[in-house]
Write a protein that holds these residues in place. Structure first.
Motif, mmCIF file in Angstrom:
data_model
loop_
_atom_site.group_PDB
_atom_site.id
_atom_site.type_symbol
_atom_site.label_atom_id
_atom_site.label_comp_id
_atom_site.label_asym_id
_atom_site.label_seq_id
_atom_site.Cartn_x
_atom_site.Cartn_y
_atom_site.Cartn_z
ATOM 1 N N UNK A 109 -29.888 38.387 45.796
ATOM 2 C CA UNK A 109 -30.363 37.434 46.378
ATOM 3 C C UNK A 109 -30.640 36.273 46.925
ATOM 4 N N UNK A 110 -30.012 35.349 45.046
ATOM 5 C CA UNK A 110 -30.501 34.310 44.696
ATOM 6 C C UNK A 110 -29.240 33.080 43.481
ATOM 7 N N UNK A 111 -29.619 32.089 44.639
ATOM 8 C CA UNK A 111 -28.017 31.286 45.104
ATOM 9 C C UNK A 111 -28.095 30.904 43.187
ATOM 10 N N UNK A 112 -28.108 31.309 42.754
ATOM 11 C CA UNK A 112 -28.284 30.753 40.685
ATOM 12 C C UNK A 112 -27.485 31.608 40.770
ATOM 13 N N UNK A 113 -27.941 33.510 40.597
ATOM 14 C CA UNK A 113 -27.801 34.141 40.486
ATOM 15 C C UNK A 113 -26.055 34.769 40.844
ATOM 16 N N UNK A 114 -26.018 34.049 42.054
ATOM 17 C CA UNK A 114 -24.722 34.157 42.722
ATOM 18 C C UNK A 114 -23.715 33.605 41.896
ATOM 19 N N UNK A 115 -24.516 31.958 41.564
ATOM 20 C CA UNK A 115 -23.379 31.589 40.778
ATOM 21 C C UNK A 115 -23.350 31.540 39.521
ATOM 22 N N UNK A 156 -17.345 34.250 50.028
ATOM 23 C CA UNK A 156 -17.261 34.320 51.358
ATOM 24 C C UNK A 156 -19.109 34.230 51.844
ATOM 25 N N UNK A 157 -19.166 34.408 52.732
ATOM 26 C CA UNK A 157 -20.595 34.187 53.411
ATOM 27 C C UNK A 157 -21.127 35.752 53.625
#
Lengths: 207, 322, 193
Positions: free
Chosen positions: B134-140, C100-101
């Motif tokens: 749940x972290x945008x850096x992790x997601x990237x 996706x979202x």
């Protein structure tokens, strides 16, 4: 009129990559630059500005250092003493006696002006630098501590070849030479006198 | 009973290798990287030139609090390090280090496919971590990992297929049995492609875009601390060991050496693996990180054509000599 | 998969079955248990409302299938299953999901309105497959003591000797899909620019 670009060097593809690898490999075979400080003491040059030492026998309490200090970190207390006249009927002299000499190294910025300005060579740089304290008050070094630093002051570096002789040594040498010459002269006179005596005795004996 | 003992012994040995070799590689990396940068590296832990630095690191990691972010997908977040690490342990079972029957954990018939398949599963760990944090850096980081894996899995597979064609078998000991010294120049392009693609799959520099610390902190592993983070790191180094071992077995002839192939085969394997591990570290120190577009371009426009050309060459030579 | 199964069937046909239906040997029990687990994972895959969980359950289901292949001695097929489906397809799926979202928790709109139709298609497909497989194999048994009949060599020779035409037809189909994907992506690019 643009300058024509230099003709491109014939480049082997991948030579840049190989160069990068070569640089790191070469560095690996060389000696590292790491200073292993607490285990190995650094070799500091004699002029290093580590701590200021006081040779208090030379201090005349002229207060020049305290006045020139940009951040006023030198504290000097003194009183005057009268010295009785050396010869009967002579004048009494007054002399400054140092009561306190302290440098607050929490303020000191190691500019060295006090050392430059001291007319009697009472202050010296010492390369010692390990005097960190947990209490800032203890960074004010009193005269006994400043005196102890004195024993860590290294010998001054040797003069360059062909440098001008330091003034004090020149003066001392001149005095010594003068004395030498005087003594030699006296000896010569004595010798001449002796020779004259001997010649006289001889003459008397022959008569 | 004897069989059970045999299996247990093999597993214990493989596990020991799995725990020790990555640490050795990690320590070597500490020291080699330091010296390549004119430094000394760790000097204290363990007394002699910091040999126990990674042990100390492990103790430190074990003492840290295990934090799961409040918004995270707990179960998946906690499971991810295991998914990342275990496949490498499985792969290690199948890598032969010597010619004898006892020098391999378990002979797998479709060895190449086994190792490549299981290594591919390891990347799922990074994806799970990237998504569940749940972290945008992790997601990237997870996105980049996925994109990188998709791009580099293909050249790796093609290069491995070239060796399988040359040997006429997909079993790892079988390939080594068929190995001749002149395979080295014959398969050199495939070897390079395999090694480079493997590095990219492990996300090692210069292909560490998914964990680019200057942009996305630590990619998929940003939210991890303590032992779970250590497991991810261990997975990376285990991956190095596995990749180097595989390259040795597939392209460098494994236990074959100029001399002493009978008793000392395993020494040759270990030696070649160690040299390759050194190269992995060397590349890390020497080259800057590739940008994401450069990464994709390298895979699709350089490595895949090269791998296909290698397969064609392998096929031609194979037909010519048979 | 069907192709492989048929290949395996051809390999098995040579050995007449000595044992009865579902004789409780260890391998069979394992086969059944893994099958049940795979089925469960597949059901969770389509019913869970958390999209990424669905993808991960799909990993479990596909991995379960790989284990089933292993138990059927089709080692090569098993590892290719892991390599292609778990290693690539699911990664691609996750990659797509990350774009996706999809939220971390439950997706409110995860249920499709077509689910009953989907269920019908699924049941029909499953029925057809089960019927075909049962009809084809009946009570064929694998001789575990002999040489592995699903080994890489056996699979390879069946694939490229007996079944080379379907194999090539399949590759042409895949090529067509590839070309189609390129055409689609190019067309959209022009409209945008």
């Amino acid at each position: 009129m643009a300058v024509p670009p230099p003709p491109p060097r014939p480049r082997i593809p991948g030579s840049g990559l190989a160069k990068g690898l070569a640089v790191t490999l070469r560095t690996m075979t060389r000696k590292t630059v790491t200073a292993q400080y607490p285990d190995v003491q650094p070799e500091l040059p004699p002029r290093s500005r580590g701590v200021i030492a006081l040779f208090e026998e030379n201090c005349t309490v002229c207060m020049l250092c305290a006045r020139e200090c940009p951040d006023w970190c030198i504290y000097i207390d003194s009183h005057k003493e009268t010295v009785p006249a050396a010869t009967p009927g002579g004048r009494e002299r007054s002399r400054n006696v140092l009561d306190r000499f302290a440098i607050d190294f929490s303020l000191c910025m190691y500019c060295g002006i006090c050392i430059e300005v001291c007319p009697f060579d009472a202050l010296f740089w010492s390369p010692e630098f390990e005097y960190a304290e947990t209490d800032i008050l203890e960074l004010t070094h009193e005269r006994d501590k400043l005196r102890e630093w004195m024993w860590t002051v290294p010998e001054p570096p040797a003069l360059d070849l062909g440098a001008e002789e330091p003034k004090e040594i020149a003066a001392a040498r001149k005095t010594a030479e003068k004395l030498e010459a005087q003594r030699a002269q006296e000896a010569q006179q004595n010798q001449e006198a002796q020779q004259a005596d001997q010649a006289q005795q001889k003459a008397e004996g022959e008569e | 009973m004897n069989d059970v003992l045999d299996v247990a012994l093999r597993l214990v040995i493989v596990f020991a290798v799995f725990m020790v070799l990555p640490l050795v590689v990690g320590q070597t990396e500490h020291k080699v990287m330091a010296h390549m940068q004119g430094r000394l590296g760790p000097m204290y832990a363990g007394g002699f030139h910091g040999w126990a630095q990674l042990v100390a690191d492990g103790v430190k990691f074990a003492q840290k609090e295990d934090i799961v972010p409040a918004e995270a997908d707990r179960r998946i977040f906690q499971l991810a390090p295991a998914v990342a690490l275990l496949p490498y342990l499985l792969v290690l079972v199948a890598i032969p280090i010597g010619p004898s029957e006892g020098a391999v954990g378990q002979v797998v018939d479709a060895g190449i496919f086994f190792v490549l398949a299981v290594m591919g599963v390891g990347v799922l760990g990074s994806l799970m971590a990237g998504w569940a944090s749940a972290n945008k850096f992790s997601l990237l980081g997870g996105l980049r990992t996925a994109a990188q894996l998709l791009a580099y899995e293909l050249p790796m597979l093609l290069a491995a297929a070239s060796v399988a064609m040359a040997a006429g078998t997909v079993s790892l000991p079988g390939i080594l049995d068929a190995f001749e010294w002149w395979w080295l120049p014959w398969q050199i392009v495939g070897a390079l492609v395999f090694f480079v693609a493997g590095l990219a799959e492990l996300q090692r520099p210069p292909f560490d875009m998914p964990v680019a610390d200057s942009e996305i902190i630590f990619g998929a592993y940003t939210e991890y601390t303590g032992l779970r983070f250590a497991l991810f790191l261990l997975a990376e180094y285990a991956g190095i060991v596995v990749l180097c071992g595989l390259t040795t077995v597939l392209f460098l002839g494994g236990w074959h050496g100029p001399f002493g192939a009978d008793g000392l085969g395993w020494v040759w394997t270990l030696l070649k693996t160690a040299v390759l591990a050194f190269v992995v570290i060397w590349l890390r120190v020497s080259y800057p990180r590739l940008r994401e577009d450069q990464l994709q371009k390298l895979a699709w426009t350089t490595l895949i054509p090269l791998a296909l050309a290698q397969i064609a060459l392998t096929g031609i030579v194979k037909v010519a000599i048979s | 998969m069907t192709l492989a199964a048929t290949a395996a069937h051809a390999a098995l046909a040579a050995h007449p079955a000595p044992s009865g239906f579902l004789s409780p040997t260890g391998v069979e029990i394992a086969f059944l248990l893994v099958g049940i687990a795979t089925l469960g994972a597949a059901l969770v895959t389509v019913t869970t409302k958390q999209l990424v969980h669905a993808a991960l359950w799909l990993v479990v289901a596909l991995g379960g299938l790989a284990v089933e292949y292993l138990l059927l001695t089709a080692e090569f097929i098993a590892w290719v299953q892991v390599l292609i489906y778990v290693g690539s397809v699911v990664v691609l799926l996750l990659f797509g999901l990350m774009l996706t979202r999809a939220p971390i928790g439950r997706s409110p709109d995860a249920d499709s309105g077509n689910r009953w139709a989907a269920l019908g298609v699924a049941v029909a497909a499953a029925g057809a497959l089960v019927w075909v497989v049962v009809d084809a194999f009946r009570t064929t048994w694998i001789d575990l003591d002999g040489p592995a009949q699903g080994s890489t060599e056996a699979t390879g020779s069946f694939l490229f000797r007996h079944w080379v035409l379907p194999f090539e037809a399949l590759s042409v189909l895949l090529l067509a899909a590839l070309v189609g994907a390129i055409v689609l992506s190019r067309k959209r690019g022009k409209e945008q620019s």
